[in-house]
Motif scaffolding. Sequence first.
Motif, PDB file in Angstrom:
ATOM      1  N   ARG A   1       0.828  -1.207   0.000  1.00  0.00           N
ATOM      2  CA  ARG A   1       0.000   0.000   0.000  1.00  0.00           C
ATOM      3  C   ARG A   1       0.862   1.256   0.000  1.00  0.00           C
ATOM      4  O   ARG A   1       0.559   2.234  -0.692  1.00  0.00           O
ATOM      5  CB  ARG A   1      -0.940   0.004   1.213  1.00  0.00           C
ATOM      6  CG  ARG A   1      -2.080  -0.999   1.127  1.00  0.00           C
ATOM      7  CD  ARG A   1      -3.179  -0.686   2.126  1.00  0.00           C
ATOM      8  NE  ARG A   1      -2.735  -0.746   3.503  1.00  0.00           N
ATOM      9  CZ  ARG A   1      -2.673  -1.850   4.233  1.00  0.00           C
ATOM     10  NH1 ARG A   1      -3.037  -3.012   3.716  1.00  0.00           N
ATOM     11  NH2 ARG A   1      -2.262  -1.813   5.506  1.00  0.00           N
ATOM     12  N   SER A   2       1.934   1.255   0.775  1.00  0.00           N
ATOM     13  CA  SER A   2       2.801   2.434   0.845  1.00  0.00           C
ATOM     14  C   SER A   2       3.521   2.683  -0.481  1.00  0.00           C
ATOM     15  O   SER A   2       3.778   3.832  -0.848  1.00  0.00           O
ATOM     16  CB  SER A   2       3.832   2.269   1.959  1.00  0.00           C
ATOM     17  OG  SER A   2       3.208   2.185   3.224  1.00  0.00           O
ATOM     18  N   ALA A   3       3.854   1.610  -1.185  1.00  0.00           N
ATOM     19  CA  ALA A   3       4.550   1.757  -2.468  1.00  0.00           C
ATOM     20  C   ALA A   3       3.620   2.208  -3.584  1.00  0.00           C
ATOM     21  O   ALA A   3       4.074   2.687  -4.627  1.00  0.00           O
ATOM     22  CB  ALA A   3       5.226   0.446  -2.846  1.00  0.00           C
ATOM     23  N   GLN A   4       2.304   2.044  -3.407  1.00  0.00           N
ATOM     24  CA  GLN A   4       1.308   2.569  -4.337  1.00  0.00           C
ATOM     25  C   GLN A   4       1.507   2.097  -5.783  1.00  0.00           C
ATOM     26  O   GLN A   4       1.340   2.860  -6.735  1.00  0.00           O
ATOM     27  CB  GLN A   4       1.290   4.095  -4.282  1.00  0.00           C
ATOM     28  CG  GLN A   4       0.580   4.654  -3.074  1.00  0.00           C
ATOM     29  CD  GLN A   4      -0.925   4.374  -3.128  1.00  0.00           C
ATOM     30  OE1 GLN A   4      -1.629   4.859  -3.994  1.00  0.00           O
ATOM     31  NE2 GLN A   4      -1.399   3.559  -2.209  1.00  0.00           N
ATOM     32  N   GLY A   5       1.899   0.842  -5.941  1.00  0.00           N
ATOM     33  CA  GLY A   5       2.017   0.281  -7.282  1.00  0.00           C
ATOM     34  C   GLY A   5       3.426   0.268  -7.841  1.00  0.00           C
ATOM     35  O   GLY A   5       3.652  -0.270  -8.932  1.00  0.00           O
ATOM     36  N   SER A   6       4.379   0.845  -7.129  1.00  0.00           N
ATOM     37  CA  SER A   6       5.747   0.901  -7.658  1.00  0.00           C
ATOM     38  C   SER A   6       6.404  -0.472  -7.763  1.00  0.00           C
ATOM     39  O   SER A   6       7.379  -0.634  -8.497  1.00  0.00           O
ATOM     40  CB  SER A   6       6.612   1.836  -6.795  1.00  0.00           C
ATOM     41  OG  SER A   6       6.244   3.190  -7.026  1.00  0.00           O
ATOM     42  N   HIS A   7       5.880  -1.466  -7.049  1.00  0.00           N
ATOM     43  CA  HIS A   7       6.380  -2.837  -7.215  1.00  0.00           C
ATOM     44  C   HIS A   7       6.251  -3.294  -8.666  1.00  0.00           C
ATOM     45  O   HIS A   7       7.005  -4.169  -9.113  1.00  0.00           O
ATOM     46  CB  HIS A   7       5.576  -3.806  -6.335  1.00  0.00           C
ATOM     47  CG  HIS A   7       5.922  -3.773  -4.883  1.00  0.00           C
ATOM     48  ND1 HIS A   7       5.530  -2.752  -4.051  1.00  0.00           N
ATOM     49  CD2 HIS A   7       6.608  -4.660  -4.098  1.00  0.00           C
ATOM     50  CE1 HIS A   7       5.966  -3.000  -2.810  1.00  0.00           C
ATOM     51  NE2 HIS A   7       6.615  -4.140  -2.816  1.00  0.00           N
ATOM     52  N   PHE A   8       5.293  -2.740  -9.388  1.00  0.00           N
ATOM     53  CA  PHE A   8       5.054  -3.139 -10.769  1.00  0.00           C
ATOM     54  C   PHE A   8       5.797  -2.255 -11.773  1.00  0.00           C
ATOM     55  O   PHE A   8       5.709  -2.465 -12.974  1.00  0.00           O
ATOM     56  CB  PHE A   8       3.551  -3.122 -11.064  1.00  0.00           C
ATOM     57  CG  PHE A   8       2.759  -4.003 -10.144  1.00  0.00           C
ATOM     58  CD1 PHE A   8       2.827  -5.386 -10.250  1.00  0.00           C
ATOM     59  CD2 PHE A   8       1.960  -3.458  -9.147  1.00  0.00           C
ATOM     60  CE1 PHE A   8       2.114  -6.205  -9.384  1.00  0.00           C
ATOM     61  CE2 PHE A   8       1.233  -4.271  -8.282  1.00  0.00           C
ATOM     62  CZ  PHE A   8       1.318  -5.648  -8.400  1.00  0.00           C
ATOM     63  N   HIS A   9       6.536  -1.252 -11.268  1.00  0.00           N
ATOM     64  CA  HIS A   9       7.260  -0.334 -12.147  1.00  0.00           C
ATOM     65  C   HIS A   9       8.765  -0.526 -12.102  1.00  0.00           C
ATOM     66  O   HIS A   9       9.450  -0.220 -13.080  1.00  0.00           O
ATOM     67  CB  HIS A   9       6.982   1.121 -11.752  1.00  0.00           C
ATOM     68  CG  HIS A   9       5.536   1.468 -11.650  1.00  0.00           C
ATOM     69  ND1 HIS A   9       5.069   2.528 -10.904  1.00  0.00           N
ATOM     70  CD2 HIS A   9       4.436   0.901 -12.217  1.00  0.00           C
ATOM     71  CE1 HIS A   9       3.760   2.608 -11.006  1.00  0.00           C
ATOM     72  NE2 HIS A   9       3.340   1.620 -11.780  1.00  0.00           N
ATOM     73  N   ILE A  10       9.283  -0.979 -10.972  1.00  0.00           N
ATOM     74  CA  ILE A  10      10.726  -1.025 -10.744  1.00  0.00           C
ATOM     75  C   ILE A  10      11.081  -2.363 -10.100  1.00  0.00           C
ATOM     76  O   ILE A  10      10.340  -2.850  -9.243  1.00  0.00           O
ATOM     77  CB  ILE A  10      11.156   0.161  -9.840  1.00  0.00           C
ATOM     78  CG1 ILE A  10      12.665   0.165  -9.579  1.00  0.00           C
ATOM     79  CG2 ILE A  10      10.399   0.165  -8.520  1.00  0.00           C
ATOM     80  CD1 ILE A  10      13.129   1.411  -8.815  1.00  0.00           C
TER      81      ILE A  10
END
Length: 254
Positions: free
Chosen positions: A154-163
Amino acid sequence: MKRIESTQNALVKYWKKLATTRKERERSGEFLVEGFHLVEEALKNNEQVLQLIVREGVDLPMLWPIDNVAVVEVTAAVAKEFAETETSQGVFAVCKQPLLEEDVMASWRKVLLIDAVQDPGNIGTMIRTADAAGLDAVILGKGCADLYNPKTLRSAQGSHFHIPVLRGDLEEWIEQLQDNNVPVFGTALDEDAVVYSDIEHTGAFAIMMGNEGSGIHPQLLSMTDQNIIIPILGQAESLNVAVATGIVLYGFVK
């Protein structure tokens, strides 16, 4: 569309384990995201999405690319079993953890290394910040919160899927980065540390951030090319590690 109404269903029990236990996420190589925003970000990287779970009465956006994704409808009671937020939006995605190839990792020139940061909210914010600053990857060392913990996601707000974000031995990564001509900078409160804004670099760098209480492990600090510091101009004892990460990363990518 498959429908599940029993909280005792084997899939429901599995989803609950994915949401609540690091051990199950590591065993299966999968993780669960919750909420419209995170699911939408996951679908943009569609090969990671294995299954969508939708609470009854919830409508999915018409433009979502879900033609080749299995969708399961569940009752409100079932959704409550694995929902991690108090006011759940009722949409979830089961995703597979990505596997990275060595030749891709060898090409990384801007990397964030994280040592023993235990708060998942801070980890997620650091991943999001690295994504925003245009870094190539984030590597979590020993003692870090799980990168697929629901609060981290939740804190990363989707960045797991970008980097790319992965777990690793930071000693090995420091050596590998230095062998690839990527200088490694540690953050430390010592007399040899240089103010981060005074550093001159060629565009390739790895920044290492550590535990707020104890800092970076001394063995790791001894391996860096240079240690840096953020000056405290007021009376605060220290900065939050995620805030400090943002300051340093943007100082280096300017």
